[in-house]
Enzyme design. Structure first.
Site, PDB file in Angstrom:
ATOM      1  N   CYS A 167     -18.471  42.848 -23.890  1.00  0.00           N
ATOM      2  CA  CYS A 167     -17.031  42.696 -23.728  1.00  0.00           C
ATOM      3  C   CYS A 167     -16.319  43.225 -24.975  1.00  0.00           C
ATOM      4  CB  CYS A 167     -16.744  41.216 -23.508  1.00  0.00           C
ATOM      5  SG  CYS A 167     -15.133  40.651 -23.984  1.00  0.00           S
ATOM      6  N   GLU A 168     -15.327  44.066 -24.770  1.00  0.00           N
ATOM      7  CA  GLU A 168     -14.627  44.647 -25.915  1.00  0.00           C
ATOM      8  C   GLU A 168     -13.709  43.653 -26.615  1.00  0.00           C
ATOM      9  OE1 GLU A 168     -10.732  46.859 -24.032  1.00  0.00           O
ATOM     10  OE2 GLU A 168     -12.618  47.938 -23.956  1.00  0.00           O
ATOM     11  N   HIS A 169     -13.457  42.517 -26.002  1.00  0.00           N
ATOM     12  CA  HIS A 169     -12.573  41.527 -26.614  1.00  0.00           C
ATOM     13  C   HIS A 169     -13.303  40.582 -27.567  1.00  0.00           C
ATOM     14  CE1 HIS A 169     -10.056  42.175 -22.773  1.00  0.00           C
ATOM     15  NE2 HIS A 169      -9.665  43.000 -23.722  1.00  0.00           N
ATOM     16  N   HIS A 170     -14.576  40.244 -27.234  1.00  0.00           N
ATOM     17  CA  HIS A 170     -15.311  39.267 -28.039  1.00  0.00           C
ATOM     18  C   HIS A 170     -16.678  39.779 -28.498  1.00  0.00           C
ATOM     19  CE1 HIS A 170     -12.610  36.954 -25.348  1.00  0.00           C
ATOM     20  NE2 HIS A 170     -12.315  36.369 -26.477  1.00  0.00           N
ATOM     21  N   GLN A 193     -14.707  44.938 -17.575  1.00  0.00           N
ATOM     22  CA  GLN A 193     -15.323  45.222 -16.278  1.00  0.00           C
ATOM     23  C   GLN A 193     -14.449  46.129 -15.414  1.00  0.00           C
ATOM     24  OE1 GLN A 193     -16.861  41.778 -14.237  1.00  0.00           O
ATOM     25  NE2 GLN A 193     -16.757  42.784 -12.256  1.00  0.00           N
ATOM     26  N   HIS A 205     -19.631  36.770 -17.329  1.00  0.00           N
ATOM     27  CA  HIS A 205     -19.124  37.077 -18.667  1.00  0.00           C
ATOM     28  C   HIS A 205     -19.395  35.904 -19.598  1.00  0.00           C
ATOM     29  CE1 HIS A 205     -16.581  40.648 -17.553  1.00  0.00           C
ATOM     30  NE2 HIS A 205     -16.888  40.152 -16.372  1.00  0.00           N
ATOM     31  N   CYS A 224     -18.260  35.514 -22.479  1.00  0.00           N
ATOM     32  CA  CYS A 224     -17.027  35.112 -23.172  1.00  0.00           C
ATOM     33  C   CYS A 224     -16.302  34.019 -22.388  1.00  0.00           C
ATOM     34  CB  CYS A 224     -16.109  36.313 -23.419  1.00  0.00           C
ATOM     35  SG  CYS A 224     -15.603  37.199 -21.949  1.00  0.00           S
TER      36      CYS A 224
END
Length: 192
Positions: free
Chosen positions: A84-87, A125, A153, A155
């Site tokens: 995941c690019e956020h976490h 995703q 996910h 996250c």
């Protein structure tokens, strides 16, 4: 005298950052269990993001063939792992792909390789699903392409809301598979 490759330099630079992160977390990076962790983590991150160093032409490697017929072709349940690019936490699941050829087909293993090429990057995703769809539509010149992705996910599961049984489903379609209800229904019935 040994030569150091670009990948070796990148891995060493990543390892130095992992050492700093572990120290900031309060860990003793000299303790037995952590001495080699920065290098292992750097190699793992480099591997898990190898999609940045891949391109479609080399992944397909000439495995596009002329073929008559234009019936729906479905490859389902292609396993994937991404970050995941956020976490920078893993998300993983399965991708199913349908396409209607227009004179060209692709070797079946190439679907999995294309999925991996895009999954092995920092991702969301929704973008992963669209990238796979767009690339197959472009490369094959197909009448239509549809991609469905179902994933878990971490996250959402191991931090934040901690919803352990949640899954996310995304779909992307191009060409006739974005408009032909019968073909779409055939695809979705086949992947259930």
């Amino acid at each position: 005298m040994s030569q150091t490759s670009d990948s070796d330099n990148i891995i060493e630079e990543l390892a130095s950052h992992y050492r700093a992160i572990l120290s900031l977390l309060g860990e003793d990076i000299q303790r037995e269990g952590l001495v080699k962790t920065p290098e292992r983590a750097a190699k793992a991150m480099y591997y898990c993001t190898r999609g940045y160093r891949q391109e479609t032409g080399k992944v397909i490697n000439g495995a596009i063939f002329s073929a008559p017929g234009s019936d729906l072709v479905i490859v389902r349940d292609i396993e994937f792992y991404s970050l995941c690019e956020h976490h920078i936490l893993p998300f993983f699941g399965h991708v199913s792909i349908g396409y209607v050829p227009d004179g060209k087909i692709i070797g079946l293993s190439k679907f999995a390789r294309i999925v991996d090429m895009f999954a092995r990057r920092l991702q969301v995703q929704e973008a992963l699903t669209a990238q796979i769809c767009d690339e197959l539509y472009r490369v094959l010149g197909a009448k239509g392409v549809i991609v469905s992705c179902r994933a878990r996910h971490l996250c959402m599961e191991m931090r934040g809301v901690q919803k352990h049984d949640s899954t996310t489903v995304t779909t992307s379609a191009r060409g006739i598979l974005s408009t032909d209800t019968d073909l779409r229904n055939q695809f979705f019935q086949s992947i259930r």
